[in-house]
Design an enzyme around this catalytic site. Structure first.
Site, mmCIF file in Angstrom:
data_model
loop_
_atom_site.group_PDB
_atom_site.id
_atom_site.type_symbol
_atom_site.label_atom_id
_atom_site.label_comp_id
_atom_site.label_asym_id
_atom_site.label_seq_id
_atom_site.Cartn_x
_atom_site.Cartn_y
_atom_site.Cartn_z
ATOM 1 N N GLY A 37 1.556 25.046 -18.661
ATOM 2 C CA GLY A 37 2.035 26.377 -19.061
ATOM 3 C C GLY A 37 1.997 27.314 -17.872
ATOM 4 O O GLY A 37 1.431 27.000 -16.818
ATOM 5 N N SER A 39 1.175 30.532 -15.441
ATOM 6 C CA SER A 39 -0.060 31.182 -15.007
ATOM 7 C C SER A 39 -0.382 32.276 -16.037
ATOM 8 O O SER A 39 0.502 33.039 -16.440
ATOM 9 C CB SER A 39 0.159 31.797 -13.620
ATOM 10 N N GLY A 42 -3.363 30.711 -20.544
ATOM 11 C CA GLY A 42 -4.619 30.349 -21.198
ATOM 12 C C GLY A 42 -5.030 28.895 -21.018
ATOM 13 O O GLY A 42 -5.891 28.388 -21.751
ATOM 14 N N SER A 44 -6.825 27.363 -18.549
ATOM 15 C CA SER A 44 -8.231 27.161 -18.168
ATOM 16 C C SER A 44 -9.161 27.544 -19.315
ATOM 17 O O SER A 44 -10.173 26.873 -19.547
ATOM 18 C CB SER A 44 -8.580 28.000 -16.933
ATOM 19 N N SER A 111 1.868 22.676 -13.644
ATOM 20 C CA SER A 111 2.745 21.487 -13.671
ATOM 21 C C SER A 111 4.135 21.853 -14.191
ATOM 22 O O SER A 111 4.497 21.462 -15.291
ATOM 23 C CB SER A 111 2.108 20.347 -14.465
HETATM 24 N N1 PPS Z 1 3.320 30.670 -6.085
HETATM 25 C C1 PPS Z 1 2.474 30.429 -7.082
HETATM 26 N N2 PPS Z 1 2.940 29.985 -8.280
HETATM 27 C C2 PPS Z 1 2.087 29.738 -9.278
HETATM 28 N N3 PPS Z 1 0.737 29.871 -9.184
HETATM 29 C C3 PPS Z 1 0.228 30.300 -8.008
HETATM 30 C C4 PPS Z 1 1.063 30.593 -6.927
HETATM 31 N N4 PPS Z 1 0.275 30.999 -5.895
HETATM 32 C C5 PPS Z 1 -0.986 30.960 -6.320
HETATM 33 N N5 PPS Z 1 -1.035 30.525 -7.596
HETATM 34 C C6 PPS Z 1 -2.302 30.294 -8.320
HETATM 35 O O1 PPS Z 1 -2.449 28.883 -8.319
HETATM 36 C C7 PPS Z 1 -2.688 28.410 -9.633
HETATM 37 C C8 PPS Z 1 -1.722 27.264 -9.997
HETATM 38 O O2 PPS Z 1 -2.075 26.074 -9.380
HETATM 39 P P1 PPS Z 1 -1.546 24.707 -9.978
HETATM 40 O O3 PPS Z 1 -2.098 23.649 -9.109
HETATM 41 O O4 PPS Z 1 -1.869 24.655 -11.421
HETATM 42 O O5 PPS Z 1 0.037 24.839 -9.803
HETATM 43 S S1 PPS Z 1 1.156 23.698 -9.852
HETATM 44 O O6 PPS Z 1 0.851 22.832 -11.010
HETATM 45 O O7 PPS Z 1 1.105 22.950 -8.591
HETATM 46 O O8 PPS Z 1 2.435 24.416 -10.000
HETATM 47 C C9 PPS Z 1 -2.433 29.536 -10.596
HETATM 48 O O9 PPS Z 1 -3.536 29.517 -11.462
HETATM 49 P P2 PPS Z 1 -3.407 29.747 -13.036
HETATM 50 O O10 PPS Z 1 -3.186 31.229 -13.167
HETATM 51 O O11 PPS Z 1 -4.754 29.313 -13.550
HETATM 52 O O12 PPS Z 1 -2.289 28.926 -13.596
HETATM 53 C C10 PPS Z 1 -2.329 30.781 -9.735
HETATM 54 O O13 PPS Z 1 -3.509 31.541 -9.868
HETATM 55 N N1 ADP Z 2 -6.064 32.408 -26.513
HETATM 56 C C1 ADP Z 2 -6.112 33.532 -25.815
HETATM 57 N N2 ADP Z 2 -5.858 34.737 -26.382
HETATM 58 C C2 ADP Z 2 -5.917 35.876 -25.655
HETATM 59 N N3 ADP Z 2 -6.198 35.922 -24.318
HETATM 60 C C3 ADP Z 2 -6.431 34.752 -23.711
HETATM 61 C C4 ADP Z 2 -6.401 33.501 -24.415
HETATM 62 N N4 ADP Z 2 -6.677 32.523 -23.540
HETATM 63 C C5 ADP Z 2 -6.883 33.113 -22.354
HETATM 64 N N5 ADP Z 2 -6.733 34.455 -22.451
HETATM 65 C C6 ADP Z 2 -6.875 35.427 -21.350
HETATM 66 O O1 ADP Z 2 -5.691 35.291 -20.560
HETATM 67 C C7 ADP Z 2 -6.004 35.327 -19.189
HETATM 68 C C8 ADP Z 2 -5.552 34.028 -18.515
HETATM 69 O O2 ADP Z 2 -6.313 32.956 -19.036
HETATM 70 P P1 ADP Z 2 -6.535 31.641 -18.215
HETATM 71 O O3 ADP Z 2 -7.254 30.691 -19.101
HETATM 72 O O4 ADP Z 2 -7.125 31.944 -16.893
HETATM 73 O O5 ADP Z 2 -5.010 31.153 -18.035
HETATM 74 P P2 ADP Z 2 -4.371 30.129 -17.001
HETATM 75 O O6 ADP Z 2 -5.434 29.128 -16.661
HETATM 76 O O7 ADP Z 2 -3.223 29.521 -17.731
HETATM 77 O O8 ADP Z 2 -3.945 30.966 -15.845
HETATM 78 C C9 ADP Z 2 -7.520 35.576 -19.093
HETATM 79 O O9 ADP Z 2 -7.718 36.952 -18.913
HETATM 80 C C10 ADP Z 2 -8.034 35.107 -20.434
HETATM 81 O O10 ADP Z 2 -9.189 35.810 -20.836
#
Ligand code: PPS
Ligand code: ADP
Length: 207
Positions: A37, A39, A42, A44, A111
């Site tokens: 999903g 960034s 949710g 993590s 992903s």
């Molecule tokens: N350009 C760009 N695009 C998307 N995300 C970015 C980017 N730069 C840094 N980040 C941070 O890196 C986290 C995503 O890493 P991933 O390894 O899950 O990405 S991927 O599957 O290779 O696309 C992602 O973490 P999550 O927010 O937990 O998804 C971001 O915080």
């Molecule tokens: N089910 C949910 N409902 C509301 N807020 C959420 C939920 N899951 C995560 N969040 C909030 O959304 C933000 C991103 O969550 P996170 O788990 O870090 O997402 P990701 O790993 O996809 O980037 C955080 O501030 C988290 O507290």
């Protein structure tokens, strides 16, 4: 003798202790729960809630989180398309090893590409790859923006940010889709319960 990738003359070495033996010991079935999903969708939070919920039931889990893997194993990779593909490929291979160890492996990565996710699925036996799609609209993820990255991406300070100026290909046939209900999102614990019920029903938590 065979050629695999760039390695030549390598032969698979089999051990008499197999996946099923480890699963019997652990009283569970090894599998990969692949959480995909945007960034902020949710991933993590779900991964942690799921790990907590399963741990409380006496089940062995391990989380492979995209952000965390990029601190070590995948620290050499950028967010260019080919590096994201390699990130997913490596994580898929590691997840496969955890599943083979009998562990319930939770991989949480953006992903963004269907092809690479499907390639990870193809590494596992039928049923052992469980794709969970965090179907949360971009505007919700952007409003959450816990790391301020969407703001930076909108300001042009991060280039190639998923959902803004880089693609995300939503899954077409996920085992589980988690989405908002009448504009409200269930808590991570409630979402984890949905996944745990699925695992239970499919026999992955056998006592
Ligand atoms: N350009 C760009 N695009 C998307 N995300 C970015 C980017 N730069 C840094 N980040 C941070 O890196 C986290 C995503 O890493 P991933 O390894 O899950 O990405 S991927 O599957 O290779 O696309 C992602 O973490 P999550 O927010 O937990 O998804 C971001 O915080
Ligand atoms: N089910 C949910 N409902 C509301 N807020 C959420 C939920 N899951 C995560 N969040 C909030 O959304 C933000 C991103 O969550 P996170 O788990 O870090 O997402 P990701 O790993 O996809 O980037 C955080 O501030 C988290 O507290």
């Amino acid at each position: 003798m065979s050629t695999i990738g760039n390695s030549t003359n390598i032969v698979w070495h089999k051990c008499s202790v197999e996946k099923c033996d480890r699963e019997e010991l652990l009283e569970q079935r090894g599998c990969v729960i692949w959480v995909t999903g945007l960034s902020g969708s949710g991933k993590s939070s779900l991964a942690c809630a799921l790990s907590r919920g399963l741990h409380a039931r006496g089940k062995l889990t391990y989380i492979l989180d995209g952000d965390n893997l990029r601190h070590g194993l995948n620290r050499d990779l950028s967010f260019r398309a080919e590096d994201r593909a390699e990130n997913i490929r490596r994580t898929g291979e590691v997840a496969k090893l955890f599943a083979d160890a009998g562990v319930i492996c939770i991989a949480s990565l953006i992903s963004p590409y269907r092809k690479e996710r499907d390639a990870c699925r193809a590494l596992l036996a039928e049923g052992d790859f469980i794709e969970v799609f965090m179907d949360v609209p971009l505007h919700v993820c952007e409003a959450r923006d816990p790391k301020g990255l969407y703001k930076l991406a909108r300001a042009g300070k991060i280039k190639g940010f998923t959902g803004i100026d880089d693609p995300y290909e939503p899954p077409l046939t996920s085992e589980i889709v988690l989405r908002q209900n009448q504009g409200l999102c269930d808590s991570p614990n409630d979402l984890a319960d949905t996944v745990i019920s699925y695992l239970d029903k499919k026999g992955y938590l056998k006592e």
